[in-house]
Design a protein around this motif. Structure first.
Motif, mmCIF file in Angstrom:
data_model
loop_
_atom_site.group_PDB
_atom_site.id
_atom_site.type_symbol
_atom_site.label_atom_id
_atom_site.label_comp_id
_atom_site.label_asym_id
_atom_site.label_seq_id
_atom_site.Cartn_x
_atom_site.Cartn_y
_atom_site.Cartn_z
ATOM 1 N N SER A 110 9.248 -0.295 0.317
ATOM 2 C CA SER A 110 8.363 -0.964 1.264
ATOM 3 C C SER A 110 7.788 0.018 2.280
ATOM 4 O O SER A 110 6.624 -0.099 2.681
ATOM 5 C CB SER A 110 9.113 -2.088 1.984
ATOM 6 O OG SER A 110 10.275 -1.592 2.620
ATOM 7 N N GLN A 132 0.122 -6.538 6.929
ATOM 8 C CA GLN A 132 1.090 -5.669 6.268
ATOM 9 C C GLN A 132 2.467 -5.784 6.918
ATOM 10 O O GLN A 132 3.488 -5.830 6.223
ATOM 11 C CB GLN A 132 0.606 -4.217 6.321
ATOM 12 C CG GLN A 132 -0.660 -3.961 5.507
ATOM 13 C CD GLN A 132 -1.203 -2.581 5.729
ATOM 14 O OE1 GLN A 132 -1.594 -2.205 6.837
ATOM 15 N NE2 GLN A 132 -1.205 -1.777 4.677
ATOM 16 N N ILE A 147 4.273 -8.947 5.938
ATOM 17 C CA ILE A 147 4.802 -8.943 4.574
ATOM 18 C C ILE A 147 6.039 -8.052 4.475
ATOM 19 O O ILE A 147 7.040 -8.420 3.854
ATOM 20 C CB ILE A 147 3.722 -8.472 3.587
ATOM 21 C CG1 ILE A 147 2.593 -9.517 3.504
ATOM 22 C CG2 ILE A 147 4.314 -8.239 2.195
ATOM 23 C CD1 ILE A 147 1.412 -9.067 2.675
ATOM 24 N N MET A 148 6.000 -6.880 5.115
ATOM 25 C CA MET A 148 7.102 -5.932 4.958
ATOM 26 C C MET A 148 8.295 -6.259 5.849
ATOM 27 O O MET A 148 9.424 -5.893 5.519
ATOM 28 C CB MET A 148 6.628 -4.499 5.240
ATOM 29 C CG MET A 148 6.242 -4.245 6.684
ATOM 30 S SD MET A 148 5.623 -2.563 6.984
ATOM 31 C CE MET A 148 7.128 -1.611 6.886
ATOM 32 N N ILE A 205 3.811 -3.785 -2.696
ATOM 33 C CA ILE A 205 5.206 -3.547 -2.338
ATOM 34 C C ILE A 205 6.116 -3.734 -3.544
ATOM 35 O O ILE A 205 7.021 -2.927 -3.794
ATOM 36 C CB ILE A 205 5.629 -4.476 -1.178
ATOM 37 C CG1 ILE A 205 5.008 -4.004 0.130
ATOM 38 C CG2 ILE A 205 7.149 -4.507 -1.035
ATOM 39 C CD1 ILE A 205 5.436 -4.790 1.344
ATOM 40 N N SER A 207 -3.149 -7.464 -3.906
ATOM 41 C CA SER A 207 -2.671 -7.812 -2.575
ATOM 42 C C SER A 207 -1.511 -6.903 -2.172
ATOM 43 O O SER A 207 -0.822 -6.322 -3.022
ATOM 44 C CB SER A 207 -2.215 -9.271 -2.527
ATOM 45 O OG SER A 207 -1.040 -9.457 -3.283
ATOM 46 N N PHE A 208 -1.293 -6.806 -0.854
ATOM 47 C CA PHE A 208 -0.253 -5.919 -0.351
ATOM 48 C C PHE A 208 1.130 -6.338 -0.818
ATOM 49 O O PHE A 208 2.007 -5.492 -1.022
ATOM 50 C CB PHE A 208 -0.306 -5.867 1.183
ATOM 51 C CG PHE A 208 0.624 -4.868 1.782
ATOM 52 C CD1 PHE A 208 0.391 -3.516 1.662
ATOM 53 C CD2 PHE A 208 1.755 -5.280 2.477
ATOM 54 C CE1 PHE A 208 1.259 -2.583 2.207
ATOM 55 C CE2 PHE A 208 2.621 -4.367 3.027
ATOM 56 C CZ PHE A 208 2.376 -3.008 2.894
ATOM 57 N N THR A 228 -2.646 0.556 9.929
ATOM 58 C CA THR A 228 -1.697 -0.506 9.609
ATOM 59 C C THR A 228 -2.147 -1.810 10.270
ATOM 60 O O THR A 228 -2.507 -1.831 11.441
ATOM 61 C CB THR A 228 -0.284 -0.155 10.098
ATOM 62 O OG1 THR A 228 0.117 1.076 9.515
ATOM 63 C CG2 THR A 228 0.705 -1.236 9.694
ATOM 64 N N LYS A 229 -2.133 -2.890 9.495
ATOM 65 C CA LYS A 229 -2.580 -4.189 9.988
ATOM 66 C C LYS A 229 -1.394 -5.142 10.137
ATOM 67 O O LYS A 229 -0.345 -4.952 9.560
ATOM 68 C CB LYS A 229 -3.619 -4.791 9.030
ATOM 69 C CG LYS A 229 -4.811 -3.885 8.756
ATOM 70 C CD LYS A 229 -5.604 -3.603 10.016
ATOM 71 C CE LYS A 229 -6.838 -2.744 9.718
ATOM 72 N NZ LYS A 229 -7.576 -2.390 10.944
ATOM 73 N N TRP A 265 -1.803 8.037 1.422
ATOM 74 C CA TRP A 265 -0.395 8.088 1.025
ATOM 75 C C TRP A 265 0.089 9.519 0.828
ATOM 76 O O TRP A 265 1.251 9.816 1.073
ATOM 77 C CB TRP A 265 -0.189 7.270 -0.244
ATOM 78 C CG TRP A 265 0.010 5.817 0.046
ATOM 79 C CD1 TRP A 265 1.182 5.185 0.304
ATOM 80 C CD2 TRP A 265 -0.995 4.819 0.149
ATOM 81 N NE1 TRP A 265 0.971 3.860 0.553
ATOM 82 C CE2 TRP A 265 -0.362 3.599 0.467
ATOM 83 C CE3 TRP A 265 -2.383 4.824 0.009
ATOM 84 C CZ2 TRP A 265 -1.043 2.409 0.632
ATOM 85 C CZ3 TRP A 265 -3.069 3.641 0.176
ATOM 86 C CH2 TRP A 265 -2.403 2.451 0.494
ATOM 87 N N VAL A 295 3.573 1.415 2.909
ATOM 88 C CA VAL A 295 2.845 1.367 4.175
ATOM 89 C C VAL A 295 2.471 2.760 4.664
ATOM 90 O O VAL A 295 1.317 3.043 4.970
ATOM 91 C CB VAL A 295 3.680 0.647 5.256
ATOM 92 C CG1 VAL A 295 2.999 0.734 6.621
ATOM 93 C CG2 VAL A 295 3.879 -0.808 4.871
ATOM 94 N N ALA A 300 4.985 -0.354 13.005
ATOM 95 C CA ALA A 300 5.164 0.183 11.651
ATOM 96 C C ALA A 300 5.949 1.488 11.696
ATOM 97 O O ALA A 300 6.827 1.726 10.852
ATOM 98 C CB ALA A 300 3.813 0.391 10.983
#
Length: 349
Positions: free
Chosen positions: A266, A210, A213-214, A137, A132-133, A206-207, A198, A270, A82
């Protein structure tokens, strides 16, 4: 480049088109090697120090029954990846913005994009808990676009039109406003703890979901930035020169803006509010490789990833076992750099 347009270019424009491909190639090779080494060190160091040989084994020969392998695979590897992704994203976004606007102070954190994305996330936490993530985003993209639009709109209202310093002042003012609104929403709806991550900026927690998706968003945006890099080089010479060289400036700017919003939105979803990567890295890269964005974009991506990974490593080593926000680490470099650029820009007016 047509011959007539090339003949009409000024010596200064021709000088600005020069690049240093050999230096750029060395930076790419050396930077990638340093990035791999720094990622290995970042995975190795932490509350439980792990040997590099075990890091290699966990990555390429994973055993679920080994505790250290679980730590590496589930906790440290996602945060390191990440860090590399958001570093590349912020750096390339800053490079595109500086080239497109010819503004040396342009950066997603300074022009309201990060704050706009953060405000959108605050609204999501307040009104749509459990979202949801993927949707986070998408809302971050929307917030980033609104933030950028407000900054450009307010900056354009000033007498004498939009200048680099006025754009940054408008960005600073609206960033503070959006941040204050985000904090107000957090206090009213009791979501301050959810937003604290944030605000500070960091990749802890961070998983893999995530990253999955990003990654397509960031990978697609980075590829798009490479595709338009030659056109950004022309835009950096001025709209008239770019048009004379056959560039469709409006279409290029639209593509660049969309790419910047994807990269910044994005990344903020994260890592949170991390600024100055997109300000520092493009300037360093241009100094090293010249002004050809076909080299600036990939070199900025590599150097941005390296800076973010090293900053995350430093964040864990300064005051163990506690972590220093990665945003604070980068700001220690970014704030003096910004003040230097701002002073030079004001002196040129």
């Amino acid at each position: 480049m047509n011959q007539q347009a090339a003949a009409n270019m000024t010596p200064d424009s021709k000088e600005r088109l020069r690049s240093r491909p050999k230096t750029a190639s060395l930076i790419l090779i050396g930077g990638l090697a340093a990035l791999v080494l720094s990622m290995g060190l970042s995975i190795s160091f932490g509350a439980a120090n792990i040997r590099l040989s075990e890091v290699w084994s966990a990555v390429f020969n994973f055993h679920a029954d080994v505790v250290n392998h679980q730590i590496i695979r589930d906790l440290r590897l996602p945060r390191v990846l990440a860090s590399a992704m958001i570093g590349a994203s912020f750096a390339v976004a800053g490079a595109l913005m500086q080239g497109m606007t010819r503004n040396p102070l342009a950066d997603s954190g300074l022009l309201g994009i990060n704050a706009g994305a953060g405000f959108a996330l605050a609204l999501c936490f307040a009104f749509f808990p459990g979202l949801s993530f993927m949707y986070l985003i998408l809302y971050a993209f929307l917030g980033a676009g609104v933030g950028a639009g407000l900054v450009y709109g307010v900056g354009s209202l000033a007498p004498g039109g939009l200048t680099p310093v006025r754009l940054v002042l408008a960005g600073a003012a609206l960033s503070l406003l959006l941040t204050a609104l985000s904090e107000g929403v957090a206090l009213y709806f009791h979501i301050g703890q959810d937003l604290a991550f944030w605000y500070a900026g960091g990749v802890a927690g961070t998983k893999w979901v995530q990253l999955k998706i990003m990654f397509p968003w960031i990978a697609g945006a980075l590829i798009g930035s490479l595709l338009i890099s030659r056109s950004i080089t022309m835009l950096s010479l001025g709209d008239e020169v770019a048009k004379g060289l056959g560039q469709r400036t409006a279409l290029i700017k639209l593509a660049a803006v969309l790419i910047v919003l994807v990269l910044a939105g994005s990344s903020v979803a994260v890592v949170g509010s991390v600024g100055f990567i997109g300000l520092i890295i493009p300037h360093v890269t241009r100094y090293l490789v010249g002004v050809d964005y076909r080299w600036i974009v990939p070199c900025s991506a590599v150097l941005g990833s390296l800076l973010a990974v090293l900053a995350d490593l430093a964040a864990r080593m300064i005051n163990p076992p506690h972590e220093t926000p990665i945003g604070a680490i980068i700001s220690l470099i970014g704030v003096p750099f910004f003040l230097y650029l701002a002073r030079r820009e004001v002196g040129d007016l």
